[in-house]
Design a protein around this motif. Sequence first.
Motif, PDB file in Angstrom:
ATOM      1  N   GLU A   1      86.197 -43.414  94.860  1.00 56.33           N
ATOM      2  CA  GLU A   1      85.157 -44.248  94.255  1.00 56.33           C
ATOM      3  C   GLU A   1      83.776 -43.607  94.275  1.00 56.33           C
ATOM      4  N   PHE A   2      83.455 -42.862  95.342  1.00 51.24           N
ATOM      5  CA  PHE A   2      82.113 -42.287  95.456  1.00 51.24           C
ATOM      6  C   PHE A   2      82.057 -40.881  94.849  1.00 51.24           C
ATOM      7  N   VAL A   3      82.934 -40.001  95.321  1.00 57.41           N
ATOM      8  CA  VAL A   3      82.935 -38.623  94.815  1.00 57.41           C
ATOM      9  C   VAL A   3      83.444 -38.592  93.377  1.00 57.41           C
ATOM     10  N   ASN A   4      84.534 -39.292  93.127  1.00 56.89           N
ATOM     11  CA  ASN A   4      85.157 -39.269  91.807  1.00 56.89           C
ATOM     12  C   ASN A   4      84.325 -40.053  90.791  1.00 56.89           C
ATOM     13  N   GLN A   5      84.100 -39.470  89.643  1.00 56.63           N
ATOM     14  CA  GLN A   5      83.433 -40.167  88.549  1.00 56.63           C
ATOM     15  C   GLN A   5      83.786 -39.480  87.242  1.00 56.63           C
ATOM     16  N   GLY A   6      83.493 -40.133  86.137  1.00 57.50           N
ATOM     17  CA  GLY A   6      83.870 -39.608  84.841  1.00 57.50           C
ATOM     18  C   GLY A   6      83.048 -38.400  84.434  1.00 57.50           C
ATOM     19  N   LEU A   7      83.626 -37.583  83.564  1.00 54.35           N
ATOM     20  CA  LEU A   7      82.945 -36.390  83.066  1.00 54.35           C
ATOM     21  C   LEU A   7      81.669 -36.749  82.319  1.00 54.35           C
ATOM     22  N   TYR A   8      81.641 -37.948  81.730  1.00 57.00           N
ATOM     23  CA  TYR A   8      80.450 -38.388  80.993  1.00 57.00           C
ATOM     24  C   TYR A   8      79.798 -39.596  81.660  1.00 57.00           C
ATOM     25  N   GLU A   9      80.091 -39.791  82.934  1.00 52.08           N
ATOM     26  CA  GLU A   9      79.496 -40.905  83.678  1.00 52.08           C
ATOM     27  C   GLU A   9      78.216 -40.429  84.359  1.00 52.08           C
ATOM     28  N   ASN A  10      77.120 -41.018  83.982  1.00 53.24           N
ATOM     29  CA  ASN A  10      75.806 -40.635  84.498  1.00 53.24           C
ATOM     30  C   ASN A  10      75.302 -41.757  85.390  1.00 53.24           C
ATOM     31  N   ARG A  11      75.422 -41.582  86.709  1.00 49.60           N
ATOM     32  CA  ARG A  11      75.029 -42.630  87.653  1.00 49.60           C
ATOM     33  C   ARG A  11      73.560 -42.513  88.034  1.00 49.60           C
ATOM     34  N   GLU A  12      72.853 -43.622  87.927  1.00 46.05           N
ATOM     35  CA  GLU A  12      71.500 -43.684  88.457  1.00 46.05           C
ATOM     36  C   GLU A  12      71.572 -43.645  89.979  1.00 46.05           C
ATOM     37  N   LEU A  13      70.507 -43.198  90.623  1.00 48.43           N
ATOM     38  CA  LEU A  13      70.507 -43.099  92.085  1.00 48.43           C
ATOM     39  C   LEU A  13      70.754 -44.456  92.733  1.00 48.43           C
ATOM     40  N   GLU A  14      70.199 -45.518  92.168  1.00 51.86           N
ATOM     41  CA  GLU A  14      70.411 -46.855  92.728  1.00 51.86           C
ATOM     42  C   GLU A  14      71.897 -47.205  92.759  1.00 51.86           C
ATOM     43  N   GLN A  15      72.637 -46.816  91.720  1.00 53.23           N
ATOM     44  CA  GLN A  15      74.071 -47.082  91.692  1.00 53.23           C
ATOM     45  C   GLN A  15      74.797 -46.294  92.777  1.00 53.23           C
ATOM     46  N   THR A  16      74.393 -45.039  92.955  1.00 52.71           N
ATOM     47  CA  THR A  16      75.012 -44.202  93.985  1.00 52.71           C
ATOM     48  C   THR A  16      74.800 -44.783  95.374  1.00 52.71           C
ATOM     49  N   LEU A  17      73.562 -45.197  95.681  1.00 56.04           N
ATOM     50  CA  LEU A  17      73.272 -45.751  97.001  1.00 56.04           C
ATOM     51  C   LEU A  17      73.984 -47.087  97.196  1.00 56.04           C
ATOM     52  N   ALA A  18      74.022 -47.919  96.159  1.00 57.34           N
ATOM     53  CA  ALA A  18      74.718 -49.198  96.258  1.00 57.34           C
ATOM     54  C   ALA A  18      76.207 -48.994  96.516  1.00 57.34           C
ATOM     55  N   LEU A  19      76.784 -47.982  95.882  1.00 58.54           N
ATOM     56  CA  LEU A  19      78.197 -47.677  96.087  1.00 58.54           C
ATOM     57  C   LEU A  19      78.447 -47.225  97.519  1.00 58.54           C
ATOM     58  N   GLY A  20      77.517 -46.459  98.081  1.00 60.34           N
ATOM     59  CA  GLY A  20      77.641 -46.026  99.478  1.00 60.34           C
ATOM     60  C   GLY A  20      77.636 -47.203 100.438  1.00 60.34           C
ATOM     61  N   TRP A  21      76.719 -48.151 100.233  1.00 65.78           N
ATOM     62  CA  TRP A  21      76.674 -49.338 101.096  1.00 65.78           C
ATOM     63  C   TRP A  21      77.941 -50.175 100.945  1.00 65.78           C
ATOM     64  N   LYS A  22      78.452 -50.277  99.739  1.00 70.15           N
ATOM     65  CA  LYS A  22      79.684 -51.039  99.497  1.00 70.15           C
ATOM     66  C   LYS A  22      80.843 -50.458 100.312  1.00 70.15           C
ATOM     67  N   LEU A  23      80.939 -49.120 100.356  1.00 70.72           N
ATOM     68  CA  LEU A  23      82.018 -48.476 101.114  1.00 70.72           C
ATOM     69  C   LEU A  23      81.846 -48.680 102.618  1.00 70.72           C
ATOM     70  N   LEU A  24      80.593 -48.714 103.099  1.00 74.12           N
ATOM     71  CA  LEU A  24      80.368 -48.909 104.532  1.00 74.12           C
ATOM     72  C   LEU A  24      80.811 -50.287 104.992  1.00 74.12           C
ATOM     73  N   ARG A  25      80.962 -51.239 104.081  1.00 72.48           N
ATOM     74  CA  ARG A  25      81.428 -52.582 104.456  1.00 72.48           C
ATOM     75  C   ARG A  25      82.889 -52.550 104.923  1.00 72.48           C
ATOM     76  N   LEU A  26      83.582 -51.430 104.660  1.00 69.40           N
ATOM     77  CA  LEU A  26      84.960 -51.287 105.138  1.00 69.40           C
ATOM     78  C   LEU A  26      85.012 -51.117 106.655  1.00 69.40           C
ATOM     79  N   LEU A  27      83.888 -50.700 107.249  1.00 73.20           N
ATOM     80  CA  LEU A  27      83.851 -50.387 108.679  1.00 73.20           C
ATOM     81  C   LEU A  27      83.180 -51.520 109.447  1.00 73.20           C
ATOM     82  N   PRO A  28      83.541 -51.701 110.724  1.00 71.08           N
ATOM     83  CA  PRO A  28      82.836 -52.684 111.553  1.00 71.08           C
ATOM     84  C   PRO A  28      81.357 -52.301 111.673  1.00 71.08           C
TER      85      PRO A  28
END
Length: 471
Positions: free
Chosen positions: A412-439
């Motif tokens: 979800e974080f490393v993998n992205q589309g060849l034409y997918e252009n993520r804004e920094l806010e999206q990248t950081l939000a995705l990182g926080w979303k993944l951290l919710r998997l951990l206590p």
Amino acid sequence: MKTLEYSSISSISGPLLVVEGVKDAAYGEVVEVTGPDGKRRRGQVLDTHEGRAVVQVYEGTTGLDTRGTRVRFTGETVKFGVGLELLGRIFDGKGEPVDGSPPPIPEEKRDVYGSPLNPASREYPSEFIQTGISAIDGMNTLVRGQKLPIFSASGLPHNQLAAQIARQAKIPGKEEEFAVVFAGMGLTHAEATFFRSEFERTGALERTIMFLNLASDPAIERILTPRLALTSAEYLAFDQNMHVLVILTDMTNYAEALREISAARSEVPGRRGYPGYLYTDLATIYERAGRVRGKKGSITQMPILTMPGDDITHPVPDLSGYITEGQILLDRELHHKGIYPPINVLPSLSRLMKDGVGPGKTREDHMELSNQLYAAYAEGRDLRALVAVVGQEALTERDRRYLEFAERFEREFVNQGLYENRELEQTLALGWKLLRLLPESELKRVRPELIRKYLKGETAQNSTSSSSGSG
């Protein structure tokens, strides 16, 4: 300037001419070769010693002989005409247009070898460049004026990654000031066609200058290509106040050309046959990146180099690592799993990231979030190796969470589309979303106030941002 012409050619070997009785020839001097048929060709002095000059002819020596060929020494080094008309144009490795349009009218001509930048006039890089690629922007941030190479290997999608970075890179909020200079060295016809069509189709060519040197072109052109690109970049950055991203691919092909020319000059070989001055020569390219005090513009470099045999200790990546400020490492295992771009964030490093992120630059949580993601992914990767030995049944609930985190981080974080252009806010939000998997007790690298603000207080916003960033 006075020029001298000679017909005293003693031998012709491949693309090389040996001219005898030459006075005051200089290394790198441009020569004009006229064959028996009257056709003129360009060349450059590779070596000069005791009245003998070795000349490499750009167009090759087919049809030349030792009797009817004349060589004129111009007394000048290679110069390239710079100007704003270069933007949107495509040139070959000699700097001649290959896009079907007439040559641009230069504002001035400059020596392609440039001049050394006074270290005292350099300004420390400290501003963020967005590439739209989460593994770079979130974990190994590119900073204006930095030299951040991509270490790749045969069969990995470094060309696609180079094209994507060239398309997407921007200074947030200042897109109109940004330009890209792309230099391809030793490309196959298929690779050159890919880059050219990709830039033209996506509209990225409008703000780009392209130099395409083919594998079938003479080695001396491969030595010129990055210098033509950097001469153009210096004009845009320091004369036109633009922020310029220079992408150089493939620096291993460049080093091979340097080795070929070194052998033609009968120099004593160094490591693996490369000349002993390989480090110095690479530095003359890499060190033309940076910022100059009092100048608004900047030159940022992303050299791409392939590691023969996936060997990171090979002289080209090894020496490049000493000169540059980090590396982005592409991973064959991730590529086999279908992850694009296959960036392994663990051995990758941006040494200037800490200076280019944070409050007023990106966001207050950027560095701590990156450190936490790095630590969690590293633990998840270690547990994969353990599972191979003891099996998943022996793992605790905590271990299983880290295993899931590592898998989803890649997918979800490393993998992205060849034409997918993520804004920094999206990248950081995705990182926080993944951290919710951990206590929450495991998040020891992030301050509690940032956890409250971004993990708890913005859960709904994170979900919305990540869903809008997919696809």
